[in-house]
Scaffold this motif. Structure first.
Motif, PDB file in Angstrom:
ATOM      1  N   ARG A 224       0.836  -1.337  -0.660  1.00 47.94           N
ATOM      2  CA  ARG A 224      -0.523   0.113  -0.179  1.00 47.94           C
ATOM      3  C   ARG A 224       0.747   1.521   0.376  1.00 47.94           C
ATOM      4  O   ARG A 224       1.775   1.070   1.056  1.00 47.94           O
ATOM      5  CB  ARG A 224      -0.847  -0.158   1.431  1.00 47.94           C
ATOM      6  CG  ARG A 224      -2.204   0.764   1.246  1.00 47.94           C
ATOM      7  CD  ARG A 224      -2.502   1.079   2.784  1.00 47.94           C
ATOM      8  NE  ARG A 224      -3.223  -0.042   2.739  1.00 47.94           N
ATOM      9  CZ  ARG A 224      -3.637  -0.172   4.141  1.00 47.94           C
ATOM     10  NH1 ARG A 224      -3.261   0.589   4.936  1.00 47.94           N
ATOM     11  NH2 ARG A 224      -4.046  -1.314   4.805  1.00 47.94           N
ATOM     12  N   GLY A 225       0.534   2.195  -0.954  1.00 50.70           N
ATOM     13  CA  GLY A 225       0.970   3.420  -0.885  1.00 50.70           C
ATOM     14  C   GLY A 225       2.152   2.886  -2.336  1.00 50.70           C
ATOM     15  O   GLY A 225       2.856   4.331  -1.802  1.00 50.70           O
ATOM     16  N   GLU A 226       2.707   2.488  -2.210  1.00 55.47           N
ATOM     17  CA  GLU A 226       3.857   1.918  -3.450  1.00 55.47           C
ATOM     18  C   GLU A 226       3.521   1.858  -4.827  1.00 55.47           C
ATOM     19  O   GLU A 226       2.296   1.529  -5.443  1.00 55.47           O
ATOM     20  CB  GLU A 226       5.377   1.394  -3.155  1.00 55.47           C
ATOM     21  CG  GLU A 226       5.281   1.405  -1.572  1.00 55.47           C
ATOM     22  CD  GLU A 226       5.813   0.023  -1.355  1.00 55.47           C
ATOM     23  OE1 GLU A 226       7.003  -0.718  -2.150  1.00 55.47           O
ATOM     24  OE2 GLU A 226       7.222  -0.066  -0.151  1.00 55.47           O
ATOM     25  N   ASP A 227       4.519   2.354  -5.481  1.00 58.15           N
ATOM     26  CA  ASP A 227       4.173   2.160  -7.358  1.00 58.15           C
ATOM     27  C   ASP A 227       4.784   1.171  -7.844  1.00 58.15           C
ATOM     28  O   ASP A 227       5.824   0.453  -7.255  1.00 58.15           O
ATOM     29  CB  ASP A 227       4.890   3.268  -7.925  1.00 58.15           C
ATOM     30  CG  ASP A 227       4.290   4.715  -7.752  1.00 58.15           C
ATOM     31  OD1 ASP A 227       2.793   5.195  -7.016  1.00 58.15           O
ATOM     32  OD2 ASP A 227       5.150   5.935  -7.172  1.00 58.15           O
ATOM     33  N   MET A 228       4.299   0.514  -8.972  1.00 58.56           N
ATOM     34  CA  MET A 228       4.714  -0.403  -9.741  1.00 58.56           C
ATOM     35  C   MET A 228       6.227   0.405 -10.279  1.00 58.56           C
ATOM     36  O   MET A 228       6.275   1.339  -9.975  1.00 58.56           O
ATOM     37  CB  MET A 228       4.179  -0.889 -10.794  1.00 58.56           C
ATOM     38  CG  MET A 228       2.489  -1.103 -10.799  1.00 58.56           C
ATOM     39  SD  MET A 228       1.706  -1.548 -12.171  1.00 58.56           S
ATOM     40  CE  MET A 228       3.063  -2.716 -12.954  1.00 58.56           C
ATOM     41  N   PHE A 229       6.997  -1.162  -9.853  1.00 56.59           N
ATOM     42  CA  PHE A 229       8.676  -0.800 -10.199  1.00 56.59           C
ATOM     43  C   PHE A 229       8.272  -0.844 -12.269  1.00 56.59           C
ATOM     44  O   PHE A 229       7.420  -0.516 -13.271  1.00 56.59           O
ATOM     45  CB  PHE A 229       9.107  -2.400 -10.286  1.00 56.59           C
ATOM     46  CG  PHE A 229       8.830  -2.718  -9.024  1.00 56.59           C
ATOM     47  CD1 PHE A 229       9.886  -1.850  -8.476  1.00 56.59           C
ATOM     48  CD2 PHE A 229       9.782  -3.740  -8.360  1.00 56.59           C
ATOM     49  CE1 PHE A 229       9.909  -2.206  -7.077  1.00 56.59           C
ATOM     50  CE2 PHE A 229       9.821  -4.804  -7.829  1.00 56.59           C
ATOM     51  CZ  PHE A 229      10.388  -3.768  -6.808  1.00 56.59           C
TER      52      PHE A 229
END
Length: 369
Positions: free
Chosen positions: A18-23
């Protein structure tokens, strides 16, 4: 044609915290290759549950747990005295003998024996029927090149961990140093131990016991009695709680499963023919070894993060891994059975189809007549 790429590692592909973007698919015009993997220090560590032996013994036992005690540069650990000493030495004079003579102790690390400790004090008190018998030894760690932590030796499997009712994590640890006495309020809890021989097993409180030990690998020795012990019986009748080689294991009460919370209640000293364990209360062991009740080592639990969002994601990842592995194991074990059932079902369907076809043909012939 092979091309240079940027490799990114993660524990599990397909899950975005949660709160992170895709690589990104590219970094500075180089394609990104995402792989599953991790990295950790490669140092050897001595842990509770490791296999141990003394220099003059052929059989082995288990490292129970670590203690902090005055006069020791490094930590010390506790195990059973009968693991390290010969039968003839077990008795009231063992404590004097352990202080006068040097007894080195080795730990099995990567299937090789390393002399890592020396007995500071050993006791074998079983002469007074009105007192709790104690069979224990305190071993100072003399080789500081091997670290120690609150994690258990990797002698247990994932299935054993799940069999205790613990889900959502791949390892367990005892980092708090807390001890507890079994009483009427907590005796229905599940009890665990990690032994060098049988790994992780679960049991339940049975009651007080005064066992008679026929012999200690010496058929000519007289029987030994242990007074005011506690019997722990296995949760599963198919799996004994204790095996030969597990003597010295600490026994823990499972206070909570998520997160796992353990308190130490005793030390395993013997097993019975029906798979149960004879346990001495840990408070009596510490008292006999002249150690305070708060002497069990406290470790920083590196697997616990105070960020609740991180804990949630970590638990989810571990649970997903366990469930995926379990499903793979189930499919592998049952593929042949499923194929057999499908073949049998196909035969039955074919038989029914043939009967229907024959009935239809008979009707047509009757109509022609």
């Amino acid at each position: 044609m092979q091309r240079p790429c940027v490799v990114l590692y993660c524990r599990v592909k397909g899950i975005i915290p949660r709160g992170e973007d895709m690589f990104p698919q590219e970094i500075e015009n180089h394609p990104v290759d995402v792989r599953e993997g991790s990295c950790s220090f490669a140092a050897n560590t001595i842990r509770a549950g490791d296999k141990i032996k003394s220099e003059n013994r052929t059989w082995t036992g288990t490292l129970g747990g670590f203690v902090n005690c005055a006069g020791s540069k490094n930590n010390a650990f506790i195990t059973c005295a009968h693991v390290l000493y010969q039968r003839k030495d077990l008795g009231e004079n063992l404590e004097k003998l352990s202080r006068k003579t040097e007894q080195n102790v080795s730990v099995s690390i990567n299937d090789k024996w390393h002399t890592t400790g020396r007995v500071r004090r050993a006791v074998f008190n079983n002469t007074k029927e009105e007192e709790v018998s104690v069979d224990a030894a305190l071993v100072d760690l003399t080789d500081c090149s091997f670290g120690n932590d609150g994690q258990f030796s990797e002698t247990y499997s994932r299935k054993q961990l799940q069999g205790t009712g613990i889900y959502g994590q791949r390892t367990i640890s005892f980092s708090s140093g807390k001890i507890e006495t079994i009483n009427s309020n907590n005796k229905k809890n599940v009890f665990l131990k990690v032994g060098a021989e049988s790994g992780l097993t679960a049991g339940q409180f049975c009651g007080p016991i005064h066992p008679k030990l026929d012999n200690l690998n010496d058929e000519y020795s007289p029987s030994i009695y242990l007074y005011h012990q506690i019997e722990i019986v296995p949760l599963s009748k198919e799996t004994p709680f204790l095996k030969s080689g597990d003597s010295g294991s600490f026994i823990f009460m499972l206070k909570n499963t998520n997160p796992v919370e353990l308190t130490c209640v005793g030390i395993a000293v013997a097993s019975t023919s029906h798979g149960s364990c004879i346990m001495t209360p840990i408070s009596r062991v510490l008292e006999a070894l002249k150690l305070p009740e708060n002497s069990l080592s406290v470790f920083e639990n590196s697997s616990v993060n105070t960020n609740p969002e991180y804990v949630t994601n970590e638990a989810l990842v571990n649970l997903l891994k366990i469930q995926t592995d379990t499903l793979k194991d189930f499919l592998q074990e049952n593929t042949e059975n499923i194929k057999t059932e499908i073949t049998e079902l196909s035969k039955r369907i074919k038989t029914v189809e043939d009967k229907i076809s024959n009935n239809l043909e008979e009707r047509r012939q009757d109509q022609r007549k």
